[in-house]
Scaffold this active site. Structure first.
Site, PDB file in Angstrom:
ATOM      1  N   VAL A   7      98.170  30.378  22.924  1.00  0.00           N
ATOM      2  CA  VAL A   7      99.262  30.449  23.898  1.00  0.00           C
ATOM      3  C   VAL A   7     100.079  29.159  23.919  1.00  0.00           C
ATOM      4  O   VAL A   7     101.311  29.185  23.851  1.00  0.00           O
ATOM      5  CB  VAL A   7      98.697  30.770  25.305  1.00  0.00           C
ATOM      6  CG1 VAL A   7      99.746  30.547  26.383  1.00  0.00           C
ATOM      7  CG2 VAL A   7      98.216  32.208  25.337  1.00  0.00           C
ATOM      8  N   THR A 117      95.435  32.282  31.956  1.00  0.00           N
ATOM      9  CA  THR A 117      95.090  33.408  32.826  1.00  0.00           C
ATOM     10  C   THR A 117      94.020  32.931  33.801  1.00  0.00           C
ATOM     11  O   THR A 117      92.916  32.573  33.383  1.00  0.00           O
ATOM     12  CB  THR A 117      94.559  34.582  31.984  1.00  0.00           C
ATOM     13  OG1 THR A 117      95.579  34.952  31.056  1.00  0.00           O
ATOM     14  CG2 THR A 117      94.195  35.767  32.862  1.00  0.00           C
ATOM     15  N   LYS A 206      98.778  39.372  36.060  1.00  0.00           N
ATOM     16  CA  LYS A 206      98.226  39.218  34.710  1.00  0.00           C
ATOM     17  C   LYS A 206      96.936  40.032  34.547  1.00  0.00           C
ATOM     18  O   LYS A 206      96.748  40.752  33.558  1.00  0.00           O
ATOM     19  CB  LYS A 206      97.976  37.734  34.424  1.00  0.00           C
ATOM     20  CG  LYS A 206      97.292  37.465  33.106  1.00  0.00           C
ATOM     21  CD  LYS A 206      98.137  37.857  31.914  1.00  0.00           C
ATOM     22  CE  LYS A 206      97.294  37.927  30.656  1.00  0.00           C
ATOM     23  NZ  LYS A 206      98.047  38.353  29.480  1.00  0.00           N
ATOM     24  N   PHE A 251      98.802  52.176  23.656  1.00  0.00           N
ATOM     25  CA  PHE A 251      97.391  51.974  24.055  1.00  0.00           C
ATOM     26  C   PHE A 251      96.643  53.281  24.276  1.00  0.00           C
ATOM     27  O   PHE A 251      95.822  53.374  25.170  1.00  0.00           O
ATOM     28  CB  PHE A 251      97.305  51.055  25.279  1.00  0.00           C
ATOM     29  CG  PHE A 251      97.429  49.613  24.875  1.00  0.00           C
ATOM     30  CD1 PHE A 251      96.306  48.815  24.750  1.00  0.00           C
ATOM     31  CD2 PHE A 251      98.666  49.063  24.570  1.00  0.00           C
ATOM     32  CE1 PHE A 251      96.414  47.503  24.333  1.00  0.00           C
ATOM     33  CE2 PHE A 251      98.782  47.759  24.140  1.00  0.00           C
ATOM     34  CZ  PHE A 251      97.657  46.975  24.023  1.00  0.00           C
ATOM     35  N   TYR A 253      95.176  54.717  21.493  1.00  0.00           N
ATOM     36  CA  TYR A 253      94.444  54.920  20.244  1.00  0.00           C
ATOM     37  C   TYR A 253      92.944  54.776  20.472  1.00  0.00           C
ATOM     38  O   TYR A 253      92.481  53.705  20.858  1.00  0.00           O
ATOM     39  CB  TYR A 253      94.895  53.915  19.184  1.00  0.00           C
ATOM     40  CG  TYR A 253      96.308  54.165  18.731  1.00  0.00           C
ATOM     41  CD1 TYR A 253      96.570  55.105  17.743  1.00  0.00           C
ATOM     42  CD2 TYR A 253      97.370  53.497  19.311  1.00  0.00           C
ATOM     43  CE1 TYR A 253      97.868  55.363  17.337  1.00  0.00           C
ATOM     44  CE2 TYR A 253      98.680  53.749  18.906  1.00  0.00           C
ATOM     45  CZ  TYR A 253      98.918  54.681  17.918  1.00  0.00           C
ATOM     46  OH  TYR A 253     100.191  54.937  17.528  1.00  0.00           O
ATOM     47  N   GLY A 255      89.093  54.269  19.227  1.00  0.00           N
ATOM     48  CA  GLY A 255      88.620  53.449  18.112  1.00  0.00           C
ATOM     49  C   GLY A 255      87.245  52.889  18.367  1.00  0.00           C
ATOM     50  O   GLY A 255      86.418  53.495  19.068  1.00  0.00           O
ATOM     51  N   CYS A 262      91.020  38.186  25.433  1.00  0.00           N
ATOM     52  CA  CYS A 262      91.602  38.463  26.752  1.00  0.00           C
ATOM     53  C   CYS A 262      90.973  39.649  27.484  1.00  0.00           C
ATOM     54  O   CYS A 262      90.390  39.465  28.546  1.00  0.00           O
ATOM     55  CB  CYS A 262      93.106  38.661  26.615  1.00  0.00           C
ATOM     56  SG  CYS A 262      93.939  37.139  26.158  1.00  0.00           S
ATOM     57  N   LYS A 265      87.219  39.319  28.723  1.00  0.00           N
ATOM     58  CA  LYS A 265      86.958  38.294  29.741  1.00  0.00           C
ATOM     59  C   LYS A 265      87.776  38.544  31.007  1.00  0.00           C
ATOM     60  O   LYS A 265      87.313  38.275  32.110  1.00  0.00           O
ATOM     61  CB  LYS A 265      87.222  36.890  29.176  1.00  0.00           C
ATOM     62  CG  LYS A 265      88.638  36.395  29.285  1.00  0.00           C
ATOM     63  CD  LYS A 265      88.733  34.924  28.931  1.00  0.00           C
ATOM     64  CE  LYS A 265      90.179  34.499  28.693  1.00  0.00           C
ATOM     65  NZ  LYS A 265      91.127  34.785  29.752  1.00  0.00           N
ATOM     66  N   ARG A 330      87.199  36.424  18.455  1.00  0.00           N
ATOM     67  CA  ARG A 330      86.506  36.440  19.745  1.00  0.00           C
ATOM     68  C   ARG A 330      86.245  37.880  20.201  1.00  0.00           C
ATOM     69  O   ARG A 330      87.157  38.688  20.253  1.00  0.00           O
ATOM     70  CB  ARG A 330      87.329  35.664  20.788  1.00  0.00           C
ATOM     71  CG  ARG A 330      87.308  34.156  20.526  1.00  0.00           C
ATOM     72  CD  ARG A 330      88.154  33.368  21.500  1.00  0.00           C
ATOM     73  NE  ARG A 330      89.569  33.398  21.195  1.00  0.00           N
ATOM     74  CZ  ARG A 330      90.494  32.640  21.794  1.00  0.00           C
ATOM     75  NH1 ARG A 330      90.132  31.792  22.737  1.00  0.00           N
ATOM     76  NH2 ARG A 330      91.773  32.716  21.463  1.00  0.00           N
TER      77      ARG A 330
HETATM   78  N1  LIG Z   1      95.313  34.439  23.282  1.00  0.00           N
HETATM   79  C1  LIG Z   1      96.106  35.306  23.899  1.00  0.00           C
HETATM   80  O1  LIG Z   1      96.577  36.286  23.313  1.00  0.00           O
HETATM   81  C2  LIG Z   1      96.489  35.090  25.332  1.00  0.00           C
HETATM   82  C3  LIG Z   1      97.536  35.845  25.877  1.00  0.00           C
HETATM   83  C4  LIG Z   1      97.882  35.643  27.207  1.00  0.00           C
HETATM   84  C5  LIG Z   1      97.176  34.723  27.967  1.00  0.00           C
HETATM   85  N2  LIG Z   1      96.138  34.025  27.420  1.00  0.00           N
HETATM   86  C6  LIG Z   1      95.459  33.032  28.249  1.00  0.00           C
HETATM   87  O2  LIG Z   1      95.940  31.744  27.924  1.00  0.00           O
HETATM   88  C7  LIG Z   1      94.893  30.776  28.030  1.00  0.00           C
HETATM   89  C8  LIG Z   1      94.723  30.075  26.698  1.00  0.00           C
HETATM   90  O3  LIG Z   1      94.319  31.025  25.745  1.00  0.00           O
HETATM   91  P1  LIG Z   1      94.299  30.701  24.190  1.00  0.00           P
HETATM   92  O4  LIG Z   1      93.952  31.961  23.502  1.00  0.00           O
HETATM   93  O5  LIG Z   1      95.530  29.968  23.840  1.00  0.00           O
HETATM   94  O6  LIG Z   1      93.051  29.695  24.141  1.00  0.00           O
HETATM   95  P2  LIG Z   1      92.616  28.738  22.942  1.00  0.00           P
HETATM   96  O7  LIG Z   1      91.157  28.588  23.071  1.00  0.00           O
HETATM   97  O8  LIG Z   1      93.194  29.226  21.658  1.00  0.00           O
HETATM   98  O9  LIG Z   1      93.347  27.361  23.276  1.00  0.00           O
HETATM   99  C9  LIG Z   1      93.040  26.558  24.383  1.00  0.00           C
HETATM  100  C10 LIG Z   1      93.207  25.110  23.947  1.00  0.00           C
HETATM  101  O10 LIG Z   1      93.125  24.253  25.087  1.00  0.00           O
HETATM  102  C11 LIG Z   1      92.517  23.028  24.659  1.00  0.00           C
HETATM  103  N3  LIG Z   1      92.083  22.272  25.834  1.00  0.00           N
HETATM  104  C12 LIG Z   1      91.026  22.489  26.636  1.00  0.00           C
HETATM  105  N4  LIG Z   1      90.995  21.574  27.622  1.00  0.00           N
HETATM  106  C13 LIG Z   1      92.058  20.758  27.452  1.00  0.00           C
HETATM  107  C14 LIG Z   1      92.577  19.646  28.154  1.00  0.00           C
HETATM  108  N5  LIG Z   1      92.000  19.190  29.262  1.00  0.00           N
HETATM  109  N6  LIG Z   1      93.689  19.058  27.681  1.00  0.00           N
HETATM  110  C15 LIG Z   1      94.279  19.502  26.563  1.00  0.00           C
HETATM  111  N7  LIG Z   1      93.849  20.562  25.859  1.00  0.00           N
HETATM  112  C16 LIG Z   1      92.748  21.184  26.303  1.00  0.00           C
HETATM  113  C17 LIG Z   1      91.429  23.501  23.723  1.00  0.00           C
HETATM  114  O11 LIG Z   1      90.981  22.479  22.884  1.00  0.00           O
HETATM  115  C18 LIG Z   1      92.134  24.632  22.969  1.00  0.00           C
HETATM  116  O12 LIG Z   1      92.752  24.162  21.789  1.00  0.00           O
HETATM  117  C19 LIG Z   1      93.666  31.549  28.483  1.00  0.00           C
HETATM  118  O13 LIG Z   1      93.578  31.494  29.869  1.00  0.00           O
HETATM  119  C20 LIG Z   1      93.973  32.970  28.040  1.00  0.00           C
HETATM  120  O14 LIG Z   1      93.313  33.931  28.815  1.00  0.00           O
HETATM  121  C21 LIG Z   1      95.801  34.177  26.111  1.00  0.00           C
END
Ligand SMILES: NC(=O)c1ccc[n+]([C@@H]2O[C@H](COP(=O)([O-])OP(=O)(O)OC[C@H]3O[C@@H](n4cnc5c(N)ncnc54)[C@H](O)[C@@H]3O)[C@@H](O)[C@H]2O)c1
Length: 436
Positions: A7, A117, A206, A251, A253, A255, A262, A265, A330
């Site tokens: 993100v 999130t 969300k 959504f 489908y 499978g 996401c 969790k 994941r």
């Molecule tokens: N991946 C998705 O498709 C998606 C979509 C919408 C929302 N989200 C939400 O967004 C958030 C992030 O998800 P993601 O998939 O990007 O996670 P991710 O694990 O890919 O990235 C999170 C990053 O934050 C870093 N981090 C942790 N603590 C830190 C700090 N104190 N300072 C600086 N960096 C720090 C970690 O090292 C990691 O690189 C989550 O809450 C997730 O639920 C994810």
């Protein structure tokens, strides 16, 4: 941008793309080193080119230096991970650590944006953490905390961010709302899609979105299993209901279950919140239970055909990532399938176009897996083919070649990719999810 994961990296890069000066911070020095060396730590279509363009233009930089990051921007996005804790609640330690890091260093007004999130009430906790740090320093500074949940989809994240369906802003501070309008106006030139609401509603939105999508998937999976028993074809049923505009095509489908970072969790975290309030969500409990079982539906079909003892059997497995166009492993259904097959004594030769490195890392402990260099390479010496992720390159394989390579001529398709008649015409036995 605090947190440079899926993100944070996409958000930071897209904000730079429209002309902003963005500094991305991460505590993971390995990620920052890869980015500073011109690479990209994740697979996301279109992202590498956009990063390079904006780094070259001097608008996008990467650092592990917290002081520099907090000093850099009036707007501080918190985009760190919120993984599930042991009790299913969202683990907030990274969000709160990021908030404290800001409070410890800020010297002027800031808008702190919760993009991760996070459970309802988190903006209050972030505000309290920053206020606490300011108090400890003996300084008084105004700041605002805004909820801005992210709806991008991995695999299409850049497009989603550049052309959002909607941008949700939860705020109770006019100045912060104006700052957010300024950040997002370049992304809504055709028409306004910014929804401003109170903070708690934004936080809940969300979870509501992901819970609804997960519900549709589990609903279809249960119906598909019933279709198997009834001799109906879920694919026909899907088309019959998807054409109703009240239901729609997305959504639906069936499978091998949903995975990813996401849905699993977020469903757990929302349920945890609801249960703590004495109002457990019964529908969501079923959604999760159905999904856990569905991840093993393919194995059930394999055991139904080959028997419970799979010792000496070898399976070719196509698709490791939890969905196409990402390397994210994941909670991927492939992990459950591989572990269940290995537990019954089978070996697995897996192939995925981009997720094999990540899979190697995650599956390190499972000895019965090898990785193939091509889809057909995985079939070498295999009894059966198991399709778990619907990558485009799996959609139109050479069925004659598959028949020639497989010992038992069995195809187990966890994503209903093929026309059953065509697969059978090639002399293969075909098992899909809810199909005749
Ligand atoms: N991946 C998705 O498709 C998606 C979509 C919408 C929302 N989200 C939400 O967004 C958030 C992030 O998800 P993601 O998939 O990007 O996670 P991710 O694990 O890919 O990235 C999170 C990053 O934050 C870093 N981090 C942790 N603590 C830190 C700090 N104190 N300072 C600086 N960096 C720090 C970690 O090292 C990691 O690189 C989550 O809450 C997730 O639920 C994810």
């Amino acid at each position: 941008m605090i947190g440079t994961g899926y993100v944070g990296l996409v958000t930071g890069t897209c904000l730079a793309e429209v002309g902003n000066d963005v500094l991305c911070l991460d505590v993971d020095a390995r990620k920052i080193a890869i980015l500073n060396d011109g690479g990209v730590p994740i697979h996301e279509p279109g992202l590498l080119e956009m990063i390079r363009r904006n780094v070259d233009a001097g608008r996008l930089r990467f650092t592990t230096d917290v002081d520099a990051a907090v000093a850099h921007g009036e707007t501080q996005f918190i985009a760190v991970g919120t993984p599930p804790d042991e009790d299913g609640s969202a683990d907030m330690q990274y969000v709160i650590a990021a908030a404290r890091a800001i409070g410890r260093r800020m010297t002027a007004w800031k808008v702190v944006v919760d993009k991760s999130t996070v459970p309802v009430g988190t903006a209050d906790r972030v505000r309290a953490a920053i206020a606490d740090e300011l108090r400890a320093r003996g300084v008084e500074l105004p700041f605002a905390v805004v909820s801005n949940p992210e709806f991008l989809k991995e695999g299409a994240a850049v497009d989603d961010f550049m052309k959002p369906d909607r941008v949700v802003i939860g705020a109770d501070d006019e100045r912060a709302v104006e700052a957010m309008r300024a950040v997002y106006s370049p992304f809504m030139r055709s028409h306004e899609r910014l929804l401003v609401m109170d903070v708690r509603s934004a936080e809940l939105t969300k979870y509501a979105a992901n819970a609804m999508l997960a519900t549709r998937i589990s609903f279809m999976n249960e119906l598909a299993n019933l279709a198997d028993d009834l001799g109906a074809d879920i694919e026909q049923v899907r088309q019959g209901i998807g054409s109703d505009p009240r239901i729609g095509w997305h959504f639906l489908y069936p499978g091998a279950g949903y995975g990813g970072s996401c849905f699993p969790k977020d469903v757990k975290a929302l349920q945890h919140t609801a249960t703590q309030l004495g109002r457990p969500l019964r529908i969501l409990g079923a959604v999760e239970e159905v999904n856990d079982l569905q991840k093993l539906r393919l194995v059930e079909k394999i055991v139904g055909r080959l028997g419970a003892d799979l010792a000496g059997r070898r399976f070719a497995l196509w698709g490791l990532a939890f969905k196409p166009n990402t390397d994210d492993m994941r909670e991927a259904p492939s992990l459950a399938v591989i572990e269940a097959l290995a537990a019954r004594g089978a070996t697995v030769a897996a192939y995925d176009p981009v997720a094999m490195d990540e899979a190697r890392r995650v599956l390190g402990s499972v000895a019965r897996v090898t990785f193939a260099l091509s889809p057909m390479g995985a079939l070498d010496g295999a009894d059966a083919l198991v399709v778990v992720t619907e990558w485009k390159e799996f959609r139109s394989p050479d069925f004659d070649a598959i028949r020639g390579a497989l010992k038992e001529r069995l195809v187990f398709d966890g994503r209903n990719l093929y026309d059953p008649a065509r697969v059978r015409a090639a002399g293969l036995e075909y098992f899909a999810i809810g199909r005749r």
